[in-house]
Design a protein around this motif. Sequence first.
Motif, PDB file in Angstrom:
ATOM      1  N   ALA A   2       0.836  -1.213   0.000  1.00 24.86           N
ATOM      2  CA  ALA A   2       0.000   0.000   0.000  1.00 24.86           C
ATOM      3  C   ALA A   2       0.865   1.254   0.000  1.00 24.86           C
ATOM      4  CB  ALA A   2      -0.945  -0.007   1.196  1.00 24.86           C
ATOM      5  N   ASP A   3       1.926   1.255   0.799  1.00 27.99           N
ATOM      6  CA  ASP A   3       2.827   2.409   0.855  1.00 27.99           C
ATOM      7  C   ASP A   3       3.552   2.602  -0.478  1.00 27.99           C
ATOM      8  OD1 ASP A   3       4.251   4.538   2.339  1.00 27.99           O
ATOM      9  OD2 ASP A   3       5.994   3.231   1.993  1.00 27.99           O
ATOM     10  N   ALA A   4       4.049   1.507  -1.068  1.00 25.42           N
ATOM     11  CA  ALA A   4       4.779   1.599  -2.341  1.00 25.42           C
ATOM     12  C   ALA A   4       3.878   2.116  -3.450  1.00 25.42           C
ATOM     13  CB  ALA A   4       5.355   0.232  -2.715  1.00 25.42           C
ATOM     14  N   LEU A   5       2.634   1.663  -3.482  1.00 27.66           N
ATOM     15  CA  LEU A   5       1.694   2.122  -4.513  1.00 27.66           C
ATOM     16  C   LEU A   5       1.395   3.608  -4.351  1.00 27.66           C
ATOM     17  CD1 LEU A   5      -0.758  -0.904  -4.558  1.00 27.66           C
ATOM     18  CD2 LEU A   5       0.977  -0.347  -6.279  1.00 27.66           C
ATOM     19  N   ALA A   6       1.260   4.055  -3.110  1.00 32.06           N
ATOM     20  CA  ALA A   6       0.977   5.469  -2.856  1.00 32.06           C
ATOM     21  C   ALA A   6       2.170   6.341  -3.253  1.00 32.06           C
ATOM     22  CB  ALA A   6       0.626   5.678  -1.386  1.00 32.06           C
ATOM     23  N   VAL A   7       3.356   5.932  -2.852  1.00 32.93           N
ATOM     24  CA  VAL A   7       4.555   6.736  -3.099  1.00 32.93           C
ATOM     25  C   VAL A   7       4.933   6.757  -4.580  1.00 32.93           C
ATOM     26  CG1 VAL A   7       7.051   6.844  -2.681  1.00 32.93           C
ATOM     27  CG2 VAL A   7       5.481   6.456  -0.772  1.00 32.93           C
ATOM     28  N   HIS A   8       4.956   5.597  -5.222  1.00 34.78           N
ATOM     29  CA  HIS A   8       5.498   5.513  -6.577  1.00 34.78           C
ATOM     30  C   HIS A   8       4.467   5.658  -7.693  1.00 34.78           C
ATOM     31  CE1 HIS A   8       9.295   4.589  -4.778  1.00 34.78           C
ATOM     32  NE2 HIS A   8       8.766   3.567  -4.139  1.00 34.78           N
ATOM     33  N   LEU A   9       3.205   5.286  -7.411  1.00 32.74           N
ATOM     34  CA  LEU A   9       2.186   5.372  -8.464  1.00 32.74           C
ATOM     35  C   LEU A   9       1.090   6.382  -8.153  1.00 32.74           C
ATOM     36  CD1 LEU A   9       1.728   1.566  -9.314  1.00 32.74           C
ATOM     37  CD2 LEU A   9       3.293   3.229 -10.337  1.00 32.74           C
ATOM     38  N   GLY A  10       1.096   6.922  -6.943  1.00 34.97           N
ATOM     39  CA  GLY A  10       0.051   7.866  -6.561  1.00 34.97           C
ATOM     40  C   GLY A  10      -1.277   7.186  -6.279  1.00 34.97           C
ATOM     41  N   TRP A  11      -1.252   5.872  -6.069  1.00 37.76           N
ATOM     42  CA  TRP A  11      -2.471   5.112  -5.773  1.00 37.76           C
ATOM     43  C   TRP A  11      -2.645   5.063  -4.256  1.00 37.76           C
ATOM     44  CZ3 TRP A  11      -1.848   0.168  -9.306  1.00 37.76           C
ATOM     45  CH2 TRP A  11      -1.931   0.545 -10.641  1.00 37.76           C
ATOM     46  N   VAL A  12      -3.344   6.048  -3.737  1.00 40.40           N
ATOM     47  CA  VAL A  12      -3.517   6.205  -2.302  1.00 40.40           C
ATOM     48  C   VAL A  12      -4.643   5.306  -1.800  1.00 40.40           C
ATOM     49  CG1 VAL A  12      -4.020   7.895  -0.493  1.00 40.40           C
ATOM     50  CG2 VAL A  12      -2.703   8.581  -2.501  1.00 40.40           C
ATOM     51  N   ASP A  13      -4.471   4.750  -0.624  1.00 42.24           N
ATOM     52  CA  ASP A  13      -5.481   3.934   0.069  1.00 42.24           C
ATOM     53  C   ASP A  13      -5.755   2.583  -0.579  1.00 42.24           C
ATOM     54  OD1 ASP A  13      -5.894   5.780   2.105  1.00 42.24           O
ATOM     55  OD2 ASP A  13      -7.481   6.814   1.034  1.00 42.24           O
ATOM     56  N   ALA A  14      -4.788   2.004  -1.271  1.00 42.65           N
ATOM     57  CA  ALA A  14      -4.972   0.684  -1.877  1.00 42.65           C
ATOM     58  C   ALA A  14      -5.183  -0.353  -0.776  1.00 42.65           C
ATOM     59  CB  ALA A  14      -3.761   0.315  -2.722  1.00 42.65           C
ATOM     60  N   PHE A  15      -6.010  -1.355  -1.074  1.00 43.79           N
ATOM     61  CA  PHE A  15      -6.282  -2.400  -0.094  1.00 43.79           C
ATOM     62  C   PHE A  15      -6.416  -3.750  -0.778  1.00 43.79           C
ATOM     63  CE2 PHE A  15     -10.303  -0.625  -1.428  1.00 43.79           C
ATOM     64  CZ  PHE A  15     -11.107  -1.729  -1.622  1.00 43.79           C
ATOM     65  N   VAL A  16      -6.215  -4.812   0.001  1.00 41.22           N
ATOM     66  CA  VAL A  16      -6.244  -6.177  -0.511  1.00 41.22           C
ATOM     67  C   VAL A  16      -7.454  -6.910   0.065  1.00 41.22           C
ATOM     68  CG1 VAL A  16      -5.038  -8.403  -0.514  1.00 41.22           C
ATOM     69  CG2 VAL A  16      -3.740  -6.280  -0.771  1.00 41.22           C
ATOM     70  N   ALA A  17      -8.123  -7.651  -0.809  1.00 41.85           N
ATOM     71  CA  ALA A  17      -9.174  -8.584  -0.379  1.00 41.85           C
ATOM     72  C   ALA A  17      -8.716  -9.975  -0.775  1.00 41.85           C
ATOM     73  CB  ALA A  17     -10.506  -8.248  -1.030  1.00 41.85           C
ATOM     74  N   GLU A  18      -8.625 -10.869   0.193  1.00 40.99           N
ATOM     75  CA  GLU A  18      -8.270 -12.256  -0.102  1.00 40.99           C
ATOM     76  C   GLU A  18      -9.547 -13.054  -0.273  1.00 40.99           C
ATOM     77  OE1 GLU A  18      -5.753 -13.861   2.939  1.00 40.99           O
ATOM     78  OE2 GLU A  18      -3.976 -12.912   2.110  1.00 40.99           O
ATOM     79  N   ASN A  19      -9.533 -13.957  -1.249  1.00 39.58           N
ATOM     80  CA  ASN A  19     -10.658 -14.842  -1.532  1.00 39.58           C
ATOM     81  C   ASN A  19     -11.975 -14.090  -1.741  1.00 39.58           C
ATOM     82  OD1 ASN A  19      -9.133 -17.276  -1.222  1.00 39.58           O
ATOM     83  ND2 ASN A  19      -9.207 -16.929   0.978  1.00 39.58           N
ATOM     84  N   PRO A  20     -12.001 -13.059  -2.597  1.00 36.41           N
ATOM     85  CA  PRO A  20     -13.277 -12.370  -2.822  1.00 36.41           C
ATOM     86  C   PRO A  20     -14.286 -13.379  -3.360  1.00 36.41           C
ATOM     87  CG  PRO A  20     -11.665 -11.733  -4.474  1.00 36.41           C
ATOM     88  CD  PRO A  20     -10.949 -12.581  -3.474  1.00 36.41           C
ATOM     89  N   ALA A  21     -15.438 -13.479  -2.703  1.00 34.50           N
ATOM     90  CA  ALA A  21     -16.417 -14.525  -2.992  1.00 34.50           C
ATOM     91  C   ALA A  21     -16.799 -14.587  -4.472  1.00 34.50           C
ATOM     92  CB  ALA A  21     -17.661 -14.306  -2.128  1.00 34.50           C
ATOM     93  N   TYR A  22     -16.838 -13.452  -5.134  1.00 34.45           N
ATOM     94  CA  TYR A  22     -17.276 -13.427  -6.523  1.00 34.45           C
ATOM     95  C   TYR A  22     -16.233 -13.976  -7.501  1.00 34.45           C
ATOM     96  CZ  TYR A  22     -14.950  -8.836  -6.149  1.00 34.45           C
ATOM     97  OH  TYR A  22     -14.079  -7.816  -5.893  1.00 34.45           O
ATOM     98  N   LEU A  23     -14.999 -14.181  -7.062  1.00 35.04           N
ATOM     99  CA  LEU A  23     -13.965 -14.717  -7.952  1.00 35.04           C
ATOM    100  C   LEU A  23     -13.475 -16.107  -7.554  1.00 35.04           C
ATOM    101  CD1 LEU A  23     -11.669 -11.623  -8.595  1.00 35.04           C
ATOM    102  CD2 LEU A  23     -13.321 -12.648 -10.141  1.00 35.04           C
ATOM    103  N   VAL A  24     -13.923 -16.608  -6.413  1.00 39.54           N
ATOM    104  CA  VAL A  24     -13.447 -17.890  -5.915  1.00 39.54           C
ATOM    105  C   VAL A  24     -14.489 -18.967  -6.230  1.00 39.54           C
ATOM    106  CG1 VAL A  24     -12.715 -19.169  -3.872  1.00 39.54           C
ATOM    107  CG2 VAL A  24     -12.164 -16.751  -4.090  1.00 39.54           C
ATOM    108  N   PRO A  25     -14.112 -19.973  -7.046  1.00 39.30           N
ATOM    109  CA  PRO A  25     -15.067 -21.026  -7.399  1.00 39.30           C
ATOM    110  C   PRO A  25     -15.537 -21.795  -6.173  1.00 39.30           C
ATOM    111  CG  PRO A  25     -12.893 -21.473  -8.360  1.00 39.30           C
ATOM    112  CD  PRO A  25     -12.790 -20.198  -7.585  1.00 39.30           C
ATOM    113  N   GLU A  26     -16.819 -22.076  -6.148  1.00 40.10           N
ATOM    114  CA  GLU A  26     -17.465 -22.822  -5.061  1.00 40.10           C
ATOM    115  C   GLU A  26     -17.171 -22.253  -3.678  1.00 40.10           C
ATOM    116  OE1 GLU A  26     -15.401 -25.730  -6.844  1.00 40.10           O
ATOM    117  OE2 GLU A  26     -16.834 -25.442  -8.471  1.00 40.10           O
ATOM    118  N   GLY A  27     -16.895 -20.980  -3.603  1.00 40.49           N
ATOM    119  CA  GLY A  27     -16.716 -20.317  -2.312  1.00 40.49           C
ATOM    120  C   GLY A  27     -15.590 -20.869  -1.465  1.00 40.49           C
ATOM    121  N   GLN A  28     -14.510 -21.325  -2.091  1.00 41.74           N
ATOM    122  CA  GLN A  28     -13.383 -21.866  -1.328  1.00 41.74           C
ATOM    123  C   GLN A  28     -12.687 -20.748  -0.574  1.00 41.74           C
ATOM    124  OE1 GLN A  28     -11.089 -23.550  -4.478  1.00 41.74           O
ATOM    125  NE2 GLN A  28     -12.270 -25.431  -4.538  1.00 41.74           N
TER     126      GLN A  28
END
Length: 191
Positions: free
Chosen positions: A29-55
């Motif tokens: 998140a810090d690297a994206l803000a500093v080098h790309l100007g992408w402030v407040d980036a966040f990660v979602a692990e296993n987003p239900a809409y992309l994970v087959p059979e809700g694994q």
Amino acid sequence: MEQLEYRKLIKVLEQVAAAREGALYPVLADALAVHLGWVDAFVAENPAYLVPEGQGEEQYLTMFRPDFVEEYAERWRCNNPFASREGVASLTRHGVATLGRLRLGATGPERNFADGFLRRNGIDDMLKIVVRSRVTGAVSTLGVPFDGARRAIGPGDRLMAVTLGPLLSPYFDAALTPAPAPVQRERRPAG
């Protein structure tokens, strides 16, 4: 991609590569803000809409506004345009999607998500990047909110996102794979 953009991308990857165990997401998140100007980036692990059979269990790993994440999970998750048929198709096919493009074909509840929830929280557009672990098969998304008053998503941001997703995969693999147990050697008495 221009040479300056490559340099920015390399700086992000260098910073991520130097992250200590357990510190990947804040460092990213810090690297994206500093080098790309992408402030407040966040990660979602296993987003239900992309994970087959809700694994796996959907998790939001972020330092980004905990009250925002809580409200999203409790009230808005079902109306997320990224979870729509078009959103999933774009994320699956291209590894990247923007709220602005998905909004064109959005349903009423999905537009309400953008207007009633995101805009109220100062987010005019959102860039989502898929990061797939080659080791575990786990899927994560990197969300990057944009405030149109400060900065809108441009073609360079989309190109950077398409390039960055696969390059982050090895670092996400390391973050998701437990470290091997240290090998203990038996001590034999001298003599």
